[in-house]
Design a protein around this motif. Structure first.
Motif, mmCIF file in Angstrom:
data_model
loop_
_atom_site.group_PDB
_atom_site.id
_atom_site.type_symbol
_atom_site.label_atom_id
_atom_site.label_comp_id
_atom_site.label_asym_id
_atom_site.label_seq_id
_atom_site.Cartn_x
_atom_site.Cartn_y
_atom_site.Cartn_z
ATOM 1 N N ALA A 32 0.824 -1.208 0.000
ATOM 2 C CA ALA A 32 0.000 0.000 0.000
ATOM 3 C C ALA A 32 0.858 1.258 0.000
ATOM 4 N N LEU A 33 1.975 1.231 0.715
ATOM 5 C CA LEU A 33 2.890 2.384 0.689
ATOM 6 C C LEU A 33 3.404 2.622 -0.729
ATOM 7 N N GLY A 34 3.672 1.530 -1.442
ATOM 8 C CA GLY A 34 4.170 1.665 -2.804
ATOM 9 C C GLY A 34 3.107 2.081 -3.800
ATOM 10 N N SER A 36 0.330 4.085 -2.898
ATOM 11 C CA SER A 36 -0.334 5.325 -2.485
ATOM 12 C C SER A 36 0.700 6.395 -2.172
ATOM 13 N N PRO A 37 0.987 7.273 -3.129
ATOM 14 C CA PRO A 37 1.923 8.375 -2.850
ATOM 15 C C PRO A 37 1.488 9.229 -1.660
ATOM 16 N N GLU A 38 0.179 9.388 -1.487
ATOM 17 C CA GLU A 38 -0.317 10.213 -0.374
ATOM 18 C C GLU A 38 0.029 9.569 0.960
ATOM 19 N N LEU A 39 -0.170 8.254 1.076
ATOM 20 C CA LEU A 39 0.172 7.557 2.319
ATOM 21 C C LEU A 39 1.679 7.582 2.542
ATOM 22 N N MET A 40 2.449 7.346 1.491
ATOM 23 C CA MET A 40 3.909 7.360 1.632
ATOM 24 C C MET A 40 4.393 8.728 2.089
ATOM 25 N N SER A 41 3.858 9.776 1.505
ATOM 26 C CA SER A 41 4.270 11.128 1.881
ATOM 27 C C SER A 41 3.981 11.405 3.351
ATOM 28 N N ARG A 42 2.799 11.022 3.807
ATOM 29 C CA ARG A 42 2.440 11.245 5.210
ATOM 30 C C ARG A 42 3.290 10.377 6.134
ATOM 31 N N PHE A 43 3.596 9.178 5.697
ATOM 32 C CA PHE A 43 4.441 8.271 6.464
ATOM 33 C C PHE A 43 5.818 8.891 6.689
ATOM 34 N N SER A 56 8.345 10.131 -5.552
ATOM 35 C CA SER A 56 8.563 9.468 -6.839
ATOM 36 C C SER A 56 9.857 8.658 -6.863
ATOM 37 N N ASP A 57 10.785 8.977 -5.963
ATOM 38 C CA ASP A 57 12.068 8.246 -5.966
ATOM 39 C C ASP A 57 12.175 7.246 -4.811
ATOM 40 N N VAL A 58 11.059 6.962 -4.123
ATOM 41 C CA VAL A 58 11.099 6.044 -2.987
ATOM 42 C C VAL A 58 11.026 4.602 -3.476
ATOM 43 N N ALA A 59 11.879 3.751 -2.901
ATOM 44 C CA ALA A 59 11.832 2.319 -3.171
ATOM 45 C C ALA A 59 11.441 1.592 -1.893
ATOM 46 N N VAL A 60 10.565 0.581 -2.027
ATOM 47 C CA VAL A 60 10.119 -0.231 -0.901
ATOM 48 C C VAL A 60 10.657 -1.641 -1.083
ATOM 49 N N GLN A 61 11.363 -2.131 -0.068
ATOM 50 C CA GLN A 61 11.877 -3.502 -0.111
ATOM 51 C C GLN A 61 11.300 -4.281 1.068
ATOM 52 N N LEU A 62 10.764 -5.463 0.787
ATOM 53 C CA LEU A 62 10.169 -6.320 1.813
ATOM 54 C C LEU A 62 11.061 -7.513 2.092
ATOM 55 N N GLU A 63 11.222 -7.837 3.367
ATOM 56 C CA GLU A 63 11.930 -9.034 3.813
ATOM 57 C C GLU A 63 13.313 -9.173 3.158
ATOM 58 N N ILE A 73 10.351 -4.237 6.471
ATOM 59 C CA ILE A 73 10.197 -3.246 5.402
ATOM 60 C C ILE A 73 11.399 -2.306 5.442
ATOM 61 N N GLU A 74 11.950 -1.993 4.293
ATOM 62 C CA GLU A 74 12.974 -0.956 4.185
ATOM 63 C C GLU A 74 12.532 0.051 3.138
ATOM 64 N N LEU A 75 12.673 1.330 3.474
ATOM 65 C CA LEU A 75 12.347 2.419 2.571
ATOM 66 C C LEU A 75 13.628 3.157 2.197
ATOM 67 N N PHE A 76 13.812 3.389 0.913
ATOM 68 C CA PHE A 76 14.978 4.102 0.412
ATOM 69 C C PHE A 76 14.510 5.324 -0.368
ATOM 70 N N THR A 77 15.038 6.493 0.020
ATOM 71 C CA THR A 77 14.792 7.709 -0.752
ATOM 72 C C THR A 77 16.135 8.329 -1.081
ATOM 73 N N SER A 78 16.104 9.422 -1.803
ATOM 74 C CA SER A 78 17.363 10.098 -2.144
ATOM 75 C C SER A 78 18.009 10.731 -0.932
ATOM 76 N N THR A 79 17.238 10.861 0.181
ATOM 77 C CA THR A 79 17.773 11.536 1.364
ATOM 78 C C THR A 79 17.707 10.704 2.632
#
Length: 330
Positions: A32-34, A36-43, A56-63, A73-79
């Protein structure tokens, strides 16, 4: 809509196909995070990563697994680089587990990225603060409850439409069964025996009957990790009282709620300094005169789940328990 069931249980969302175990819950959240940009942004913003609000540059990796273990869950952004460790119930990850994951964030920190270790469970903030470190290997540890995630989902749902709204609707429905929030329609009661032994300045029975509370250790002993909707109390070889659980809290020390138990180790009880769940009980549900007899078998101190309708309609507690099993509810 057409009713769809699996193994006799009706499915309310596509995520129900995964089951309701812990890996399925985190997979649903990650998906769902991947989607829904709105949910990801609020997260990300709630984590204080406002610079990563462009999702737009967020990557979601599971397990993701390495020699130190498998993250949820791991989240990767440019920052930023975020690791999320989720639990069902009110258990929180241990410091040893979090320490094992911290080296994964070293490279990100060295590169000047923001890093976070996030724990997710239905633990109260107060208890999580007691048992979790503020940081591990220089990485900030943040605890959220699943209710916090629900709040983010509700906020995001109000801002989106179409497919994105559909995924958030599906996740919200699914979390009702997969996290510690039992649906209000869940009719299983947890049946326990209550002694008349003194604990502090009251008996265990007095806490239930007069003070309208019940408590048990958070961990160990096979106790529930998800709060029941109903509690059924036995004494004198019968169920004598049944109540809906109105709410609950987790306390690091029982003496926070009941000062007189601070030094009481009587009746073979666990030390009152252990973390406990304290339930607040609603009104008594009417029972037959004399209660509901246990039956011929001596239940002693057994604890078990039983459907409320079976408990109220079967001749004995034992028959209600067997009927619950036959209906596939436990």
């Amino acid at each position: 809509m057409v009713s769809v069931s699996r193994y006799g249980r009706e499915m309310g969302s596509v995520f129900d196909l995964l089951g309701t175990h812990e890996p399925a819950l985190t997979a649903a959240l990650g998906w769902a995070l991947g989607r829904s940009p709105e949910l990801m942004s609020r997260f990300l913003n709630r984590l204080g990563l406002n610079g990563s609000s462009d999702v737009s540059d967020v990557a979601v990796q599971l397990e993701t697994a390495d020699e130190a273990g498998r993250t949820d869950i791991e989240l990767f952004t440019s920052t930023a680089h975020v690791i999320i460790e989720a639990k069902q119930g009110w258990i929180v990850p241990g410091e040893v587990q979090l320490t094992a994951y911290a080296p994964r964030l070293d490279a990100a920190a060295t590169s000047g990225l923001d890093t976070r270790l996030v724990t997710l469970s239905d633990s109260t903030a107060a208890w999580a603060h007691e048992v979790l470190p503020a940081e591990v290997s220089g990485v900030a540890v943040i605890h959220w409850s699943w209710d916090d995630v629900r709040d983010l989902i509700a906020e995001a749902r109000s801002k989106v439409r179409g497919t994105e709204r559909l995924w958030l609707d599906q996740l919200e429905d699914y979390m009702g069964a997969a996290t510690s929030k039992r649906p209000v329609t869940d009719a299983l009661a947890y049946c326990v025996v209550i002694s008349n032994d003194l604990f502090g300045d009251a008996t265990f029975r007095d806490y239930v009957v007069n003070q309208r509370v019940y408590f048990h250790p958070v961990t160990g002993g096979g106790w529930p990790t998800v709060p029941p909707n109903f509690l059924a109390f036995r004494w004198d070889n019968a169920v004598r009282q049944v109540n809906r659980v109105v709410d609950y809290e987790i306390v690091a020390h029982l003496s926070e709620r009941f000062p007189s138990v601070a030094d009481d180790h009587s009746a073979g009880s666990r030390p009152p300094g252990d973390a406990h769940v304290v339930y607040r009980l609603g009104p008594d549900i009417p029972l037959p005169d004399g209660g509901i007899p246990s039956g011929k078998q001596n239940l002693r101190a057994q604890r078990f789940w039983v459907l409320l309708d079976q408990l109220l309609t079967q001749p004995t507690v034992i028959e209600a328990r067997e009927a619950t099993k036959e209906l596939g509810a436990t």
